[in-house]
Design an enzyme around this catalytic site. Structure first.
Site, mmCIF file in Angstrom:
data_model
loop_
_atom_site.group_PDB
_atom_site.id
_atom_site.type_symbol
_atom_site.label_atom_id
_atom_site.label_comp_id
_atom_site.label_asym_id
_atom_site.label_seq_id
_atom_site.Cartn_x
_atom_site.Cartn_y
_atom_site.Cartn_z
ATOM 1 N N CYS A 14 12.823 -11.866 -5.035
ATOM 2 C CA CYS A 14 11.400 -11.941 -5.384
ATOM 3 C C CYS A 14 11.207 -12.254 -6.878
ATOM 4 C CB CYS A 14 10.687 -10.664 -4.966
ATOM 5 S SG CYS A 14 8.879 -10.885 -4.853
ATOM 6 N N GLU B 34 14.924 -7.400 2.673
ATOM 7 C CA GLU B 34 15.389 -6.011 2.688
ATOM 8 C C GLU B 34 14.301 -5.025 3.105
ATOM 9 O OE1 GLU B 34 13.418 -6.224 -1.322
ATOM 10 O OE2 GLU B 34 14.457 -7.578 0.041
ATOM 11 N N HIS C 254 11.274 -10.750 0.779
ATOM 12 C CA HIS C 254 11.883 -9.414 0.808
ATOM 13 C C HIS C 254 12.520 -9.145 2.161
ATOM 14 C CE1 HIS C 254 10.563 -7.668 -3.033
ATOM 15 N NE2 HIS C 254 9.435 -8.314 -2.864
#
Length: 302
Positions: free
Chosen positions: A142, A237, A235
């Site tokens: 990001c 994750e 993102h």
């Protein structure tokens, strides 16, 4: 194979409940294996959540991985206890003479500031410069990806008319690149940011290759031609509830919060969203650790 993390790290309990294989130093030292050493520069405000998110993905490979956490010395986070930082984190001055097999630089809530106005920008530049010779492969996420694009390749970010938040459809551009082996031609991934980079600048840069993008969310996954830097503007994750928590936080703060796109069923925040990106998140981190860290790093650093 497991990841090796400090025995008392709070994320350990979370990961063990999910049957993620973790171990502590005592058990790791008993194994005659060359583990990978990964340093994570965690710039996110809620550090413990980010720790669990990243460790969940790093722990799902057949490699033993030693994890270290880094925080900035020029700025102290207000959302994590000082004792947590002292116990589990270090600063750049303590590790600058070491070598690492891999490094992750996370996002940060400073997107609307010009890079030069971020109070730890000079420190981050020093770390990114150090990584050129002291780290085998760097994964940037990001804002961390935008910072890398700006510092290493001169590509600046620009402010979006409204926050890019939601789960977006992406198209894979080159399935032959090792980083995306096993990826579907089309896949979903979360985004949460106020800025973006021009896709054309990436395509025209001779040192970069665009691997995946979204018609709605823009360029998503890039890799440098020397394969040393990987940039993810989204993102992968994130957990399934992360965007909902961000939306609730922004709403409570009185911000002009928009419902994350393609996230809640029928755009109804009272309904539970589903995870559409988990498999690709695990696959990307597994491919990175295998092909760009384990396969490339020297067994013994000179």
């Amino acid at each position: 194979m497991p990841i090796n993390i400090p025995k008392q790290l709070p994320a350990r309990e979370v990961l063990e409940k999910e049957n993620i294989f973790v171990m502590d130093d005592e058990r790791a030292k008993s194994q005659n294996i060359r583990p990978l050493n990964i340093i994570i520069l965690n710039l996110m405000p809620e550090k413990e959540k980010t720790e669990a998110q990243l460790l969940r993905l790093l722990g799902n490979t057949p490699l033993q991985v030693n994890i270290s956490f880094l925080h900035t010395a020029t700025y102290e986070s207000k959302n994590v206890s000082k004792s947590h930082l002292e116990q589990f984190y270090t600063t750049f001055s303590d590790i600058k003479n070491r070598r690492y097999d891999g490094m992750i630089i996370t996002g940060a809530p400073v997107e609307l500031l010009p890079f030069e106005q971020v109070n730890y920008w000079n420190e981050l530049k020093e770390i990114m410069d150090w990584s050129k010779t002291n780290v085998t492969s760097c994964l940037h996420i990001c804002w961390g990806a935008q910072a890398a694009l700006f510092y290493h390749y001169g590509i600046d970010k620009f402010e979006l008319p409204r926050k890019c938040s939601g789960i977006f459809h992406h198209t894979l551009h080159d399935s032959k690149v090792k980083l995306v082996r096993g990826f579907d031609d089309e896949f979903f991934a979360p985004h949460s940011r106020y800025t973006d980079v021009e896709q054309q600048q990436i395509v025209e840069n001779e040192n970069l290759k665009l691997l995946a993008s979204s018609e709605e969310a823009g360029p998503f996954l890039m890799i440098s031609k020397d394969e040393k830097h990987i940039m993810i503007t989204g993102h992968l994750e994130y957990e399934v509830q992360t965007l909902a928590e961000e939306y609730e936080r922004d709403t409570e703060k009185g911000l002009d919060a928009y419902i994350p796109k393609h996230y809640f069923p029928n755009d109804d925040p009272s309904r539970k969203p589903s995870n559409k990106w988990r498999s690709h998140a695990h696959l990307l981190f597994s491919n990175w650790l295998n092909y760009y860290v384990y396969q490339e790093t020297p067994y013994e650093w000179e």
